[in-house]
Design an enzyme around this catalytic site. Structure first.
Site, PDB file in Angstrom:
ATOM      1  N   LYS A  32       0.804  -1.182  -0.082  1.00 52.66           N
ATOM      2  CA  LYS A  32      -0.032   0.039   0.050  1.00 52.66           C
ATOM      3  C   LYS A  32       0.856   1.342   0.095  1.00 52.66           C
ATOM      4  CE  LYS A  32      -3.776   1.901   2.728  1.00 52.66           C
ATOM      5  NZ  LYS A  32      -4.933   1.852   3.799  1.00 52.66           N
ATOM      6  N   SER A  72      -9.386   1.923   3.183  1.00 53.99           N
ATOM      7  CA  SER A  72      -8.479   2.613   2.265  1.00 53.99           C
ATOM      8  C   SER A  72      -7.774   1.861   1.620  1.00 53.99           C
ATOM      9  CB  SER A  72      -7.947   3.862   3.163  1.00 53.99           C
ATOM     10  OG  SER A  72      -7.215   3.353   4.003  1.00 53.99           O
ATOM     11  N   SER A  91      -9.468  -0.430   7.449  1.00 53.09           N
ATOM     12  CA  SER A  91      -9.034  -0.095   6.066  1.00 53.09           C
ATOM     13  C   SER A  91      -8.388  -1.456   5.687  1.00 53.09           C
ATOM     14  CB  SER A  91      -7.817   0.881   5.977  1.00 53.09           C
ATOM     15  OG  SER A  91      -8.648   2.124   5.905  1.00 53.09           O
TER      16      SER A  91
END
Length: 607
Positions: free
Chosen positions: A204, A280, A304
């Site tokens: 990420k 996210s 997330s």
């Protein structure tokens, strides 16, 4: 605000008098011109504070924070009483070599014969496991370099690293080839570093992975923050031979639950390209679900990792706060966020987790973490451990979902688990859920603002996306007194959960209150604000973040539109082994129903 409310000490609350209050988030859903206009209004000096006050009043935020007296002292970081040792586990040496921990994890897994499955094609869809890749490499059927070429061609031919729907924000084919060549050489020499050698993993974009920049999904963070080395967790994986394919898309700075990113384009759900991935950690979940890599690292400050894992039909592990170092991530000083693995199977999540774990020196002093453990899934003890398991469920909360398909499918999985292993299901009561949600909002919001504020004050705020600016406007309205009140609530909620865990081993909920939301076309250019949807997506994930508890999302089926549904298992402090054991059992019971995503790349089969 009316007469102040004085709370009874948590230890004196009569649980029999608790009545569940459905969580209803009051806020407009805006996209396009009206959303941009709304953002300008809430940022305006006079009308902005008025609008935010009205929104907070509608959702009882100020009433809970400023008109309520909490007798508890604030808890600024999760604090736990001493915990009982988990049963039927193997202890890991967090100071030892990551490769050694991965070997221990491998020995915990049940018997599996990749050769048999490799040679006999099945009509039932399944993801390739890490053990499948290891077998293919060791038997010389393929090499890491051959797989790398397949991945590179799939990325380049399908625009996976380019707008309008990128899964990757940073991708360097030459860097991938370099790592793959080194791995191939190790296999040819008969010296692979671990079973993770040659395994492709994505990171990420708020976790450092040299030589890629870390943008946090923004257009400017890489301009003010250089990446000079790997994050600690990435470095541990690299020492095991992992090949990093690049940095994934994400909701800008993690401030959203859908995965919308108007800066680079929004990642699409592999099961339905017109749906959000969840966020996210949108890119990590989508890239694993699409088959491009075995696992990915995400961050989880408010679901997330778990939300997108649930919406994309993969496994997402939120580890205990303090279990691994956050050094080298954009949010390395908060109290709710952790780094965790997303994988296509529970066993793959377990292998990656074993490599990356290891508390920071500061957290070892302040939090005194229990010795990390893994479940012995390969022994008869696993059956005994499951038989003695006590599963907590708060039924009115469990059933408060957007569609009963979600709660029904999760209840079916729970019934299968109970029937197959004789687990005891225990009804529990969780008080003050609205207060818990508010405390989490103030905590994560204040910590995000504290992290970004120097750059915002330096003029970078105008470069943020509209939905990030909406969140920051709300966060800026919180006061120091609000933050302290939130930490008093944290201590109350911690008391309730520690009392519950005297009666049960885990608490089970749906991971999200709805399946993947549809992407409004008008939201692609400027983003959107849709707090009611956020409320459904975050409904069940907050306790693990506010209290630092371990939790995992595991797929249990699909709704009538073919969208994945996830079951969440929340564990006691430091009890990752227990939730991994439960998730593995659920996966085995529900795995036969797994469906091939609409967007799927058969990386290993292509060779």
């Amino acid at each position: 605000m009316g007469k102040k409310r004085v709370m009874v000490p948590a230890k004196d609350v009569d649980l029999s008098s608790i009545k569940y209050e459905p969580e209803i988030v009051q806020a407009p859903h805006l996209t396009g011109f009206w959303f941009r206009f709304f953002v300008r209004l809430i940022e305006a000096p006079l009308i902005g504070p008025f609008l935010l006050t009205m929104l907070k009043k509608e959702n009882k935020i100020d009433q809970l924070l400023r008109n309520t007296v909490f007798p508890e002292e604030p808890m600024f970081k999760p604090e736990y009483p001493p915990q009982e040792k988990e049963h039927s586990v193997v202890e890991l040496d967090e100071d030892g070599r990551p490769e050694g921990r991965v070997e221990s994890a491998l020995n915990c897994l049940p018997h599996y014969d990749p050769a048999k499955l490799w040679e006999n094609s099945s009509a039932t869809f399944r993801y390739w496991k890490i053990r499948d890749y290891a077998y293919a490499y060791q038997s010389r059927k393929v090499t890491p370099s051959m797989v790398a070429e397949s991945i590179i061609s799939m990325i380049e031919e399908n625009g996976i690293d380019k707008p309008p729907t990128p899964l990757l924000l940073s991708f360097d084919a030459a860097e991938v080839r370099k790592q793959a060549a080194a791995s191939t050489q190790r296999f040819e020499s008969g010296n692979p570093l671990s079973i993770l050698d040659g395994i492709f993993i994505a990171i990420k974009d708020d976790i450092d992975c040299h030589p890629h920049p870390s943008t946090g999904g923004s257009t400017w963070m890489h301009e003010v923050r250089d990446v000079k080395k790997d994050a600690v967790c990435v470095s541990r994986l690299r020492s095991c031979g992992v090949i990093f394919i690049g940095k994934t898309n994400m909701h800008e700075f993690g401030m959203g639950t859908t995965g919308n990113n108007s800066n680079y384009g929004t990642a699409r759900n592999p099961h339905a390209p017109d749906r959000y991935t969840g966020g996210s950690s949108s890119g990590p979940a989508a890239i694993v679900a699409s088959g491009l890599c075995s696992a990915a690292l995400g961050t989880d400050g408010g679901g997330s990792v778990r939300i997108p894992s649930s919406l994309c039909g993969v496994v997402g592990l939120k580890i205990n706060y303090g279990r691994t170092s956050m050094e080298g991530s954009l949010c390395d000083s908060g109290t709710v966020e952790v780094i965790g693995p997303i994988a296509s199977t529970v066993e793959d999540a377990m292998l990656v987790y074993a490599a990356m774990l290891g508390a920071s020196p500061a957290n070892r002093i302040s939090m005194k973490p229990s010795t990390p453990c893994l479940p012995t899934l390969s022994s008869d003890d696993d059956t005994d451990a499951l038989r003695s398991l006590r599963i907590g469920i708060y039924t009115p909360w469990f059933n408060n979902v957007h569609s009963t398909e979600v709660s029904d499918k999760c209840e079916d999985a729970l019934n299968l688990l109970s029937k197959a292993h004789g687990c005891e299901v225990v009804e529990v009561v969780i008080p003050e859920i609205v207060e818990m949600r508010t405390a989490h909002l103030v905590s994560i919001g204040s910590e995000c603002l504290s992290s970004l504020n120097p750059d915002i004050e330096d003029g970078k705020g105008v470069k943020l996306s509209y939905d990030t600016r909406t969140s920051l406007a709300l966060f800026q309205s919180f006061t120091a007194a609000d933050y302290v009140a939130a930490q008093c609530i944290r201590r109350r909620i911690m008391h309730y959960f520690m009392e519950i865990f005297k009666k049960v081993d885990v608490i089970v909920t749906p991971t999200t209150g709805m399946t993947a939301p549809r992407i409004p076309p008008s939201a692609l250019k400027s983003g959107e604000t849709d707090m009611p949807t956020t409320g459904y997506l975050m409904r069940f994930v907050v306790p693990a973040n506010l209290l630092g508890l371990p939790a995992i999302s595991v797929p249990v089926g699909y709704d009538k539109e073919g969208l994945p549904i996830g079951l969440q298992v929340i564990g006691r402090p430091w009890a990752e082994a227990t939730i991994l054991r439960v998730a593995a059992a659920v996966e085995k019971l529900c795995g036969e129903s797994k469906r091939r995503p609409v967007t799927y790349y058969d990386v290993l089969g292509a060779n």
